[in-house]
Design a protein around this motif. Structure first.
Motif, PDB file in Angstrom:
ATOM      1  N   GLU A   1       0.832  -1.207   0.000  1.00 58.39           N
ATOM      2  CA  GLU A   1       0.000   0.000   0.000  1.00 58.39           C
ATOM      3  C   GLU A   1       0.868   1.259   0.000  1.00 58.39           C
ATOM      4  OE1 GLU A   1      -0.563  -2.711   1.984  1.00 58.39           O
ATOM      5  OE2 GLU A   1      -2.321  -3.368   0.845  1.00 58.39           O
ATOM      6  N   GLU A   2       1.976   1.219   0.725  1.00 51.35           N
ATOM      7  CA  GLU A   2       2.881   2.373   0.755  1.00 51.35           C
ATOM      8  C   GLU A   2       3.565   2.573  -0.603  1.00 51.35           C
ATOM      9  OE1 GLU A   2       4.489   2.940   5.222  1.00 51.35           O
ATOM     10  OE2 GLU A   2       4.921   0.965   4.351  1.00 51.35           O
ATOM     11  N   VAL A   3       3.953   1.471  -1.234  1.00 52.24           N
ATOM     12  CA  VAL A   3       4.549   1.565  -2.577  1.00 52.24           C
ATOM     13  C   VAL A   3       3.528   2.161  -3.543  1.00 52.24           C
ATOM     14  CG1 VAL A   3       5.463   0.268  -4.544  1.00 52.24           C
ATOM     15  CG2 VAL A   3       6.165  -0.340  -2.233  1.00 52.24           C
ATOM     16  N   ASP A   4       2.311   1.648  -3.487  1.00 54.71           N
ATOM     17  CA  ASP A   4       1.262   2.158  -4.370  1.00 54.71           C
ATOM     18  C   ASP A   4       0.997   3.639  -4.102  1.00 54.71           C
ATOM     19  OD1 ASP A   4       1.109  -0.375  -5.438  1.00 54.71           O
ATOM     20  OD2 ASP A   4      -0.851  -0.850  -4.571  1.00 54.71           O
TER      21      ASP A   4
ATOM     22  N   ILE B   1       3.113   5.874  -3.061  1.00 55.12           N
ATOM     23  CA  ILE B   1       4.225   6.605  -3.678  1.00 55.12           C
ATOM     24  C   ILE B   1       4.013   6.719  -5.190  1.00 55.12           C
ATOM     25  CG2 ILE B   1       6.668   6.356  -4.320  1.00 55.12           C
ATOM     26  CD1 ILE B   1       7.145   5.302  -1.478  1.00 55.12           C
ATOM     27  N   ILE B   2       3.621   5.619  -5.811  1.00 55.71           N
ATOM     28  CA  ILE B   2       3.391   5.628  -7.262  1.00 55.71           C
ATOM     29  C   ILE B   2       2.238   6.568  -7.600  1.00 55.71           C
ATOM     30  CG2 ILE B   2       2.668   4.230  -9.238  1.00 55.71           C
ATOM     31  CD1 ILE B   2       4.200   1.864  -7.871  1.00 55.71           C
ATOM     32  N   HIS B   3       1.170   6.520  -6.813  1.00 51.00           N
ATOM     33  CA  HIS B   3       0.036   7.424  -7.044  1.00 51.00           C
ATOM     34  C   HIS B   3       0.482   8.877  -6.940  1.00 51.00           C
ATOM     35  CE1 HIS B   3      -2.465   3.915  -6.963  1.00 51.00           C
ATOM     36  NE2 HIS B   3      -2.467   3.782  -5.651  1.00 51.00           N
ATOM     37  N   TRP B   4       1.271   9.174  -5.904  1.00 53.47           N
ATOM     38  CA  TRP B   4       1.746  10.538  -5.687  1.00 53.47           C
ATOM     39  C   TRP B   4       2.602  11.014  -6.871  1.00 53.47           C
ATOM     40  CZ3 TRP B   4       6.682  12.620  -5.332  1.00 53.47           C
ATOM     41  CH2 TRP B   4       6.752  13.943  -4.891  1.00 53.47           C
ATOM     42  N   LEU B   5       3.533  10.183  -7.307  1.00 54.89           N
ATOM     43  CA  LEU B   5       4.462  10.577  -8.364  1.00 54.89           C
ATOM     44  C   LEU B   5       3.777  10.690  -9.722  1.00 54.89           C
ATOM     45  CD1 LEU B   5       7.365  11.233  -9.243  1.00 54.89           C
ATOM     46  CD2 LEU B   5       7.690   8.762  -9.609  1.00 54.89           C
ATOM     47  N   THR B   6       2.904   9.740 -10.048  1.00 53.74           N
ATOM     48  CA  THR B   6       2.359   9.642 -11.410  1.00 53.74           C
ATOM     49  C   THR B   6       0.965  10.220 -11.583  1.00 53.74           C
ATOM     50  OG1 THR B   6       1.370   7.472 -10.984  1.00 53.74           O
ATOM     51  CG2 THR B   6       3.666   7.518 -11.819  1.00 53.74           C
ATOM     52  N   GLY B   7       0.237  10.376 -10.492  1.00 52.01           N
ATOM     53  CA  GLY B   7      -1.147  10.811 -10.594  1.00 52.01           C
ATOM     54  C   GLY B   7      -2.108   9.670 -10.897  1.00 52.01           C
ATOM     55  N   TYR B   8      -1.606   8.459 -11.043  1.00 55.19           N
ATOM     56  CA  TYR B   8      -2.473   7.311 -11.321  1.00 55.19           C
ATOM     57  C   TYR B   8      -3.246   6.908 -10.081  1.00 55.19           C
ATOM     58  CZ  TYR B   8       0.292   6.482 -15.581  1.00 55.19           C
ATOM     59  OH  TYR B   8       0.917   6.598 -16.788  1.00 55.19           O
ATOM     60  N   GLY B   9      -4.531   6.603 -10.263  1.00 53.51           N
ATOM     61  CA  GLY B   9      -5.322   6.016  -9.193  1.00 53.51           C
ATOM     62  C   GLY B   9      -5.084   4.511  -9.160  1.00 53.51           C
ATOM     63  N   ALA B  10      -5.703   3.850  -8.197  1.00 51.82           N
ATOM     64  CA  ALA B  10      -5.508   2.401  -8.029  1.00 51.82           C
ATOM     65  C   ALA B  10      -5.928   1.627  -9.282  1.00 51.82           C
ATOM     66  CB  ALA B  10      -6.288   1.908  -6.812  1.00 51.82           C
ATOM     67  N   LYS B  11      -7.044   2.010  -9.871  1.00 55.17           N
ATOM     68  CA  LYS B  11      -7.554   1.300 -11.054  1.00 55.17           C
ATOM     69  C   LYS B  11      -6.600   1.450 -12.241  1.00 55.17           C
ATOM     70  CE  LYS B  11     -11.596   1.022 -14.046  1.00 55.17           C
ATOM     71  NZ  LYS B  11     -12.915   1.590 -14.361  1.00 55.17           N
ATOM     72  N   THR B  12      -6.125   2.665 -12.470  1.00 50.86           N
ATOM     73  CA  THR B  12      -5.215   2.909 -13.594  1.00 50.86           C
ATOM     74  C   THR B  12      -3.885   2.200 -13.385  1.00 50.86           C
ATOM     75  OG1 THR B  12      -6.255   5.049 -13.933  1.00 50.86           O
ATOM     76  CG2 THR B  12      -4.149   4.705 -15.018  1.00 50.86           C
ATOM     77  N   LEU B  13      -3.373   2.232 -12.162  1.00 51.37           N
ATOM     78  CA  LEU B  13      -2.135   1.513 -11.863  1.00 51.37           C
ATOM     79  C   LEU B  13      -2.310   0.033 -12.154  1.00 51.37           C
ATOM     80  CD1 LEU B  13       0.741   1.216 -10.777  1.00 51.37           C
ATOM     81  CD2 LEU B  13      -0.226   1.196  -8.461  1.00 51.37           C
TER      82      LEU B  13
END
Length: 118
Positions: free
Chosen positions: A33-36, A38-50
């Motif tokens: 969840e923490e990795v996700d 970080i990825i959301h913060w950096l890329t703007g992707y939500g959970a579904k898009t990731l």
């Protein structure tokens, strides 16, 4: 970075590297969840898009080209993989190394507020 290696990295599947990010942080007691986050913060992707990028095995080039990079990403500094991230001149490579640096900071136990440059 040597052009051949750079091109190879761009074509590499993000889904192929993602499990390595998880392994690195989970060995140090951090979570998926923490990795996700970080990825959301950096890329703007939500959970579904990731998840779609992972399912589609999107390469790094497309993963970052389609992202909306956080404006605070420029505050990420330091050395990762032998390169000082703030000095990397190729924007796409810099974004890839930003993510590497954030995952590294998470694995080293840094507080999430500091990782996200809040």
């Amino acid at each position: 970075m040597e052009d051949k290696n750079y091109q190879r990295l761009l074509k590499m599947s993000f889904a192929g590297v993602y499990p390595h990010y998880l392994t690195k942080v989970e060995k140090k007691g951090r979570t998926k969840e923490e990795v996700d986050h970080i990825i959301h913060w950096l890329t703007g992707y939500g959970a579904k898009t990731l998840q779609q990028h992972l399912d589609n095995k999107t390469n790094f080039e497309d993963f970052f080209t389609q992202a909306t990079i956080n404006p605070n990403a420029s505050k990420i500094t330091g050395v990762i993989c032998g390169y000082r991230v703030e000095d990397i001149e190729v924007p796409l490579m810099q974004q890839i190394r930003y993510l590497d640096k954030l995952v590294d900071e998470l694995a080293k136990g840094k507080a999430m507020e500091k990782i996200l440059r809040e």
